[in-house]
Write an enzyme that holds these catalytic residues in place. Structure first.
Site, PDB file in Angstrom:
ATOM      1  N   HIS A  85      35.372  98.673  91.807  1.00 50.63           N
ATOM      2  CA  HIS A  85      35.237 100.060  91.335  1.00 50.63           C
ATOM      3  C   HIS A  85      33.825 100.576  91.612  1.00 50.63           C
ATOM      4  CE1 HIS A  85      38.435  98.870  88.151  1.00 50.63           C
ATOM      5  NE2 HIS A  85      39.029  99.651  89.027  1.00 50.63           N
ATOM      6  N   LYS A  99      49.443 102.132  76.765  1.00 53.09           N
ATOM      7  CA  LYS A  99      49.095 100.927  77.539  1.00 53.09           C
ATOM      8  C   LYS A  99      48.167 100.044  76.710  1.00 53.09           C
ATOM      9  CE  LYS A  99      47.641 100.083  82.303  1.00 53.09           C
ATOM     10  NZ  LYS A  99      47.064 100.715  83.481  1.00 53.09           N
ATOM     11  N   ARG A 141      42.820  99.178  98.591  1.00 49.49           N
ATOM     12  CA  ARG A 141      42.528  97.775  98.840  1.00 49.49           C
ATOM     13  C   ARG A 141      43.373  97.209  99.970  1.00 49.49           C
ATOM     14  NH1 ARG A 141      43.307  96.381  92.633  1.00 49.49           N
ATOM     15  NH2 ARG A 141      45.001  97.778  93.177  1.00 49.49           N
ATOM     16  N   SER A 164      41.401  94.796  87.902  1.00 51.10           N
ATOM     17  CA  SER A 164      41.050  94.567  86.501  1.00 51.10           C
ATOM     18  C   SER A 164      42.033  93.591  85.854  1.00 51.10           C
ATOM     19  CB  SER A 164      41.080  95.890  85.728  1.00 51.10           C
ATOM     20  OG  SER A 164      40.125  96.780  86.233  1.00 51.10           O
TER      21      SER A 164
HETATM   22  O1  PNS Z   1      43.259 102.342  87.033  1.00 47.44           O
HETATM   23  P1  PNS Z   1      44.663 102.860  87.105  1.00 47.44           P
HETATM   24  O2  PNS Z   1      45.386 102.601  85.798  1.00 47.44           O
HETATM   25  O3  PNS Z   1      45.400 102.360  88.300  1.00 47.44           O
HETATM   26  O4  PNS Z   1      44.526 104.467  87.290  1.00 47.44           O
HETATM   27  C1  PNS Z   1      45.676 105.284  87.397  1.00 47.44           C
HETATM   28  C2  PNS Z   1      45.310 106.749  87.168  1.00 47.44           C
HETATM   29  C3  PNS Z   1      44.570 106.957  85.877  1.00 47.44           C
HETATM   30  C4  PNS Z   1      44.436 107.224  88.308  1.00 47.44           C
HETATM   31  C5  PNS Z   1      46.633 107.563  87.202  1.00 47.44           C
HETATM   32  O5  PNS Z   1      47.565 106.929  86.377  1.00 47.44           O
HETATM   33  C6  PNS Z   1      46.460 108.998  86.726  1.00 47.44           C
HETATM   34  O6  PNS Z   1      45.875 109.806  87.406  1.00 47.44           O
HETATM   35  N1  PNS Z   1      46.969 109.255  85.504  1.00 47.44           N
HETATM   36  C7  PNS Z   1      46.822 110.545  84.859  1.00 47.44           C
HETATM   37  C8  PNS Z   1      48.178 111.191  84.655  1.00 47.44           C
HETATM   38  C9  PNS Z   1      48.581 111.974  85.876  1.00 47.44           C
HETATM   39  O7  PNS Z   1      47.890 112.854  86.318  1.00 47.44           O
HETATM   40  N2  PNS Z   1      49.753 111.597  86.424  1.00 47.44           N
HETATM   41  C10 PNS Z   1      50.308 112.201  87.608  1.00 47.44           C
HETATM   42  C11 PNS Z   1      49.759 111.505  88.828  1.00 47.44           C
HETATM   43  S1  PNS Z   1      50.426 112.216  90.276  1.00 47.44           S
END
Ligand code: PNS
Length: 164
Positions: free
Chosen positions: A17, A41, A90, A127
């Site tokens: 990150h 979560k 990745r 993570s």
């Molecule tokens: O570290 P992560 O959990 O893989 O991050 C995922 C994240 C936070 C980037 C993604 O779940 C997100 O943007 N969530 C916010 C909700 C949202 O906007 N959902 C629609 C995505 S198209």
């Protein structure tokens, strides 16, 4: 001013990150690292703990700040005048889901997503794996920033003594 967001759960932040934040900070004027507040979560660190750790590790990066958000990322972007999302890719396995999200975010609000290719040193790093390895006593030194290493050790030790 070009403002970008690096969104994620960051439970906890890894060196992968940090590499993405650093590279985003080289191409944007300002970068916001935004922690998703997701009550459904289960996490190892609370949102406040994750924010504190993030603030500590991005402190040397002058144009990077840390915040949190609820709900849709594009709403956060709209409210804060953010035009671009920066994510690390990745491997091919990341691509399908990341592409879907990028296309949906563009469809919803015209927010662009820019991908940086993860440093090969960290291409296998997540993570979740960090937590799994640390929970079972493996070493994640070199994979997470030092303050995270410290907090992981404390948290794993606390969890182990709570089980006794
Ligand atoms: O570290 P992560 O959990 O893989 O991050 C995922 C994240 C936070 C980037 C993604 O779940 C997100 O943007 N969530 C916010 C909700 C949202 O906007 N959902 C629609 C995505 S198209």
């Amino acid at each position: 001013m070009r403002v970008a967001v690096c969104p994620g759960s960051f439970d906890p932040v890894t060196n992968g990150h940090l590499d993405v934040f650093t590279r985003a900070a080289n191409v944007a004027d300002r970068v916001v690292v935004a922690v998703l507040v997701n009550r459904s979560k289960s996490s190892l660190f609370t949102v406040d703990e994750r924010i504190d750790l993030l603030r500590e590790v991005v402190a040397p990066l002058e144009n990077v700040e840390v915040d949190c958000f609820h709900g849709l990322l594009v709403d956060y972007c709209r409210e804060h005048g953010i035009g671009a999302i920066v994510k690390g890719l990745r491997a091919v396995s990341d691509f399908d889901y990341e592409l879907q999200m990028a296309q949906m975010n563009y469809r919803l609000a015209g927010v662009e997503t820019l991908f940086v290719s993860t440093n090969p040193l960290y291409s296998y790093l997540s993570s979740s794996l960090v937590k799994e390895v640390a929970t079972h006593g493996g070493s994640v030194a070199g994979l997470v920033p030092d303050p995270v290493l410290e907090r992981l050790r404390e948290r794993v030790a606390a969890q182990a003594s709570a089980k006794e």
